[in-house]
Design an enzyme around this catalytic site. Structure first.
Site, PDB file in Angstrom:
ATOM      1  N   GLY A  80       0.775  -1.232   0.000  1.00 27.73           N
ATOM      2  CA  GLY A  80       0.000   0.000   0.000  1.00 27.73           C
ATOM      3  C   GLY A  80       0.804   1.278   0.000  1.00 27.73           C
ATOM      4  O   GLY A  80       0.264   2.364   0.217  1.00 27.73           O
ATOM      5  N   CYS A  81       2.103   1.194  -0.267  1.00 31.04           N
ATOM      6  CA  CYS A  81       2.958   2.385  -0.215  1.00 31.04           C
ATOM      7  C   CYS A  81       2.605   3.389  -1.305  1.00 31.04           C
ATOM      8  O   CYS A  81       2.575   4.593  -1.045  1.00 31.04           O
ATOM      9  CB  CYS A  81       4.423   1.978  -0.306  1.00 31.04           C
ATOM     10  SG  CYS A  81       4.898   0.836   1.012  1.00 31.04           S
ATOM     11  N   THR A  82       2.336   2.914  -2.497  1.00 30.65           N
ATOM     12  CA  THR A  82       1.986   3.824  -3.590  1.00 30.65           C
ATOM     13  C   THR A  82       0.649   4.508  -3.322  1.00 30.65           C
ATOM     14  O   THR A  82       0.558   5.736  -3.448  1.00 30.65           O
ATOM     15  CB  THR A  82       2.007   3.084  -4.937  1.00 30.65           C
ATOM     16  OG1 THR A  82       3.347   2.602  -5.160  1.00 30.65           O
ATOM     17  CG2 THR A  82       1.589   3.984  -6.086  1.00 30.65           C
TER      18      THR A  82
END
Length: 185
Positions: A80-82
């Site tokens: 979920g970093c992007t």
């Protein structure tokens, strides 16, 4: 493009991270007196930043053509970093209106972060904690995968160099910037 390969979309069914207490010690801590390299190429002296500062720590961002580590989606809180970065990008002007500086931080190299900053059109810099100096100074939690260390997702809010609020665990990551804004308002 499926939700498994489009990194801007969170796949359904991700395991939800639980609060393991790894950040319970953070409230009231002072920002470490150290400098980190930002994607703009300059050294950022963190303790010199006055006023309100948000640093969202994340495991890693990478281009779609670079495969995620094996089993990444099964690690609670890893994926979920992007979407998180895009959320801070999309709410950046609102944060600026609240006199808040924003940085993202990971253990990735500045070169890897620069690719992400440009590809995602981030209006703020990413800081590299490649040597884990910031992580160790604040005793931040890590994911260790294949002998590599990645920050667990935690968002820190500093006021004049002191942590006044932290978000941990952060889930879903694409809603983190909205949580930060709600707190700051």
């Amino acid at each position: 493009m499926s939700d498994q390969t489009n990194l801007e979309i969170l796949p359904s069914g991700l395991p939800v991270p639980e609060d393991d207490g790894a950040c319970d010690h953070l409230s009231g801590l002072t920002i470490p007196d150290l400098a980190l390299r930002g994607t703009h190429g300059e050294i950022v002296e963190l303790s010199a930043i006055q006023g309100r500062l948000v640093i969202y720590c994340y495991p890693m961002t990478g281009p779609a053509e670079v495969p995620l580590p094996e089993g990444w989606d099964a690690i609670p809180g890893a994926r979920g970093c992007t979407p998180q970065a895009c959320s801070f990008r999309d709410h950046y002007q609102e944060l600026k209106q609240l006199n808040t500086q924003v940085y993202g931080m990971s253990t990735q190299s500045t070169a890897d972060q620069l690719e992400s900053k440009e590809r995602l059109h981030l209006p703020f810099d990413l800081l590299s904690d490649e040597n884990l100096a910031f992580t160790k100074a604040l005793n931040l939690p890590l994911h260790v995968v294949n002998e590599l260390s990645y920050l667990k997702r935690v968002t820190l809010i500093f006021e004049d160099g002191v942590i006044i609020k932290y978000f941990y665990p952060v889930f879903p990551p694409d809603k983190n910037a909205e949580e930060v804004l709600a707190y700051l308002r």
